[in-house]
Design an enzyme around this catalytic site. Structure first.
Site, short mmCIF file in Angstrom:
data_model
loop_
_atom_site.label_atom_id
_atom_site.label_comp_id
_atom_site.label_asym_id
_atom_site.label_seq_id
_atom_site.Cartn_x
_atom_site.Cartn_y
_atom_site.Cartn_z
N LYS A 177 130.41 30.50 -71.90
CA LYS A 177 129.36 31.31 -71.44
C LYS A 177 128.79 32.36 -72.31
O LYS A 177 129.79 33.17 -72.78
CB LYS A 177 129.63 31.95 -70.08
CG LYS A 177 128.47 32.43 -69.13
CD LYS A 177 127.60 33.51 -69.76
CE LYS A 177 128.38 34.62 -70.11
NZ LYS A 177 127.27 35.62 -70.41
N SER A 230 134.35 44.22 -72.43
CA SER A 230 134.79 45.28 -72.20
C SER A 230 136.13 45.40 -71.17
O SER A 230 136.44 44.52 -70.66
CB SER A 230 133.78 46.35 -71.64
OG SER A 230 133.56 45.76 -70.24
N GLY A 234 137.06 43.05 -68.01
CA GLY A 234 138.34 42.43 -68.01
C GLY A 234 139.05 42.66 -66.86
O GLY A 234 139.69 41.82 -66.30
N GLU A 251 140.76 39.61 -74.22
CA GLU A 251 140.50 40.45 -75.52
C GLU A 251 139.63 41.50 -75.19
O GLU A 251 138.56 41.28 -75.11
CB GLU A 251 140.16 39.37 -76.59
CG GLU A 251 140.35 40.24 -78.03
CD GLU A 251 139.47 41.14 -78.50
OE1 GLU A 251 139.50 42.09 -78.42
OE2 GLU A 251 138.25 40.79 -79.02
N CYS A 285 135.68 46.06 -81.64
CA CYS A 285 136.60 46.58 -80.71
C CYS A 285 137.80 47.12 -81.53
O CYS A 285 138.57 47.69 -81.10
CB CYS A 285 137.10 45.43 -79.90
SG CYS A 285 137.67 43.75 -80.57
N GLU A 385 136.10 54.61 -75.87
CA GLU A 385 135.32 53.36 -76.65
C GLU A 385 133.77 53.64 -76.65
O GLU A 385 133.19 53.56 -75.89
CB GLU A 385 135.77 52.14 -76.37
CG GLU A 385 135.13 51.04 -77.50
CD GLU A 385 135.54 49.61 -77.24
OE1 GLU A 385 135.80 48.93 -78.18
OE2 GLU A 385 135.66 49.20 -75.94
#
Length: 478
Positions: A177, A230, A234, A251, A285, A385
């Site tokens: 996806k 993100s 997650g 991840e 990231c 972040e």
């Protein structure tokens, strides 16, 4: 302009179930790059059915590991022939500078694939592990099943292949996806898989938004979810996986700290941090966005970083001389600006940059690379972040204080240590609760493992560790 009107589902180019079209626009000037179909839940149903059939009944999981490796090697060669094309396409879609996409597609991705192939060749897919008298125990490694791979827009082919390659080598079938922002390169990637000659049903690639993503990860026909994105997303995916007891690897985000020890060569530090902190527009990231500097050299470090940031060329990402391009979307541009304004409000000293759009670049989603000094690790700009070119410099008193600050984060994905004593640098790196550390900016090979501690994720990618994420273990006693 690029126009696609078909989806790649189960090895076939088919008309989409819905009529929605994804328009991909350049973040540099908002011009139309191309269009692609928007996959809907009905397309997911078709893709999962094809993947389920291919896994349960088809040849791919039953081929030898070497036979699967041969197909992956063929894919890699076909991909290499189009690497320059893919680099330019991704740059036009998401604003990643051309220097970065060229490196990713021409050097990084082949090295990553080769590392996975080495890991597959070295793995004991079935082996005797013990014996008691005449009874022997065999350990067998089998594919986990149907994999849903969900990826972001910032490094789309890297995010895709870091999952697809090990899943395929293990014998899994995969539905990828892709993000709406990078729908075009996703369909182009499907063309290479189609040419590589995979059996029917093994790979499907669906560009789509969040609703289709959630439908895919919750689909009862999916055995394993592999996600990059993100931390918030997650957590949602992990909750779905937990309800259904699906295998999952995540991840996620990061807020990496780079520790500059007193004996570090500041010229080398600044040169290394340019890429480690600001590579790929800092929409990355593992970006080293927390710079930890000793009080004894604090202003010297701030001055050197200021000169580096102010010397960066910001502009058209298709220009090979550009180091930082635009943010991917208007909302991401505004997000970064809001953090710059927040840093000012929190009392940090803005040394260079600011929330204004760089002069002459008002037609795109640009922000000024920004450096803050006199930052406390409790400030939000030091904890959250940002996913954009905003760096903070935090002072520390001694080495123990630096380790404490580096570990004072909900994240644990990347980080670095800079020192004249490499062995001591390794000792400090061992003390940091994070998954990927560099000493003096050294680049790890893809034979290692990539992934995070704490809120930065679950599981690992790259090499043997990444391959095992797509394997189930079966013990047979004879």
């Amino acid at each position: 302009m690029i126009t696609y009107d078909r989806l790649y589902i189960g090895g076939q180019w088919v008309a989409p179930a819905g009529g929605d079209v994804l328009e991909v626009r350049s973040p540099h000037d908002r011009s139309l790059v191309g269009t692609a179909p928007h996959a809907v839940p009905a397309d997911v149903d078709r893709a999962v059915a094809a993947a389920r059939r291919a896994f349960d009944e088809g040849p791919w999981p039953r081929m030898s590991p070497q036979e699967r490796s041969t197909v992956v090697e063929r894919f890699s060669k076909l991909y290499a022939a189009r690497a320059e094309e893919f680099a330019a396409l991704v740059t036009s879609e998401n604003g990643s500078p051309l220097w970065f996409t060229r490196w990713t597609h021409q050097q990084s991705l082949p090295e990553m694939t080769d590392a996975y192939l080495r890991a597959a060749a070295a793995l004991g897919w079935e082996e005797q592990v013990g014996a008691v008298g005449e009874a022997v125990t065999r350990l067998r490694r089998e594919p986990v099943g149907v994999v849903a791979a969900v990826i972001p827009w910032n490094a789309p082919h890297q995010s895709a292949l870091v999952k697809l390659v090990p899943a395929l080598l293990a014998g899994c079938t995969v539905i990828l996806k892709a993000s709406p922002e990078t729908a075009l390169d996703a369909v182009a990637l499907a063309e290479v898989f189609d040419e590589a000659g995979l059996p029917e049903g093994v790979v499907s690639i669906l560009p789509a938004g969040r609703e289709t993503s959630e439908y895919l990860v919750a689909h009862p026909g999916v055995d394993k979810i592999a996600f990059t994105g993100s931390t918030a997303a997650g957590r949602r995916i992990a909750s779905i996986a937990g309800e259904q007891l699906k295998r999952v690897s995540l991840e996620l985000g990061g807020k990496s700290a780079s520790i500059i020890l007193e004996d570090a060569d500041l010229t080398a530090v600044v040169a290394g941090l340019k890429a480690l902190s600001l590579g790929n527009n800092a929409e990355n990231c593992v970006a080293h966005t927390r710079i930890l500097a000793p009080r004894s050299r604090y202003e010297e470090v701030v001055g050197a970083l200021t000169a580096m940031v102010e010397g960066i060329r910001v502009g058209d990402p298709a220009d090979p001389e550009t180091f930082i391009g635009p943010m991917v979307r208007a909302d991401q541009q505004q997000r970064v600006r809001s953090y710059i304004e927040l840093g000012i409000a929190e009392g940090a000293r803005m040394v260079t940059g600011g929330p204004e759009t760089p002069e002459g670049l008002e037609g795109g989603y640009y922000v000024r690379p920004t450096l803050f000094a006199d930052v406390d690790s409790d400030m939000r700009i030091a904890r959250e972040e940002i996913f954009g070119p905003v760096l903070v410099v935090i002072p520390f008193d001694d080495e123990d204080d630096a380790v404490r600050i580096a570990n004072d984060s909900e994240y644990g994905l990347g980080g670095g240590v800079w020192t004249a004593d490499r062995d001591h640098g390794v000792e400090v790196a061992r003390r940091i609760r994070t998954g990927w550390m560099t000493v003096n900016g050294a680049a790890p090979t893809y034979d290692g493992a990539f992934g995070g501690y704490k809120s930065s994720g679950i599981g690992r990618e790259f090499g043997a560790a990444g391959l095992t994420q797509y394997i189930e273990y079966k013990t047979i006693a004879v």
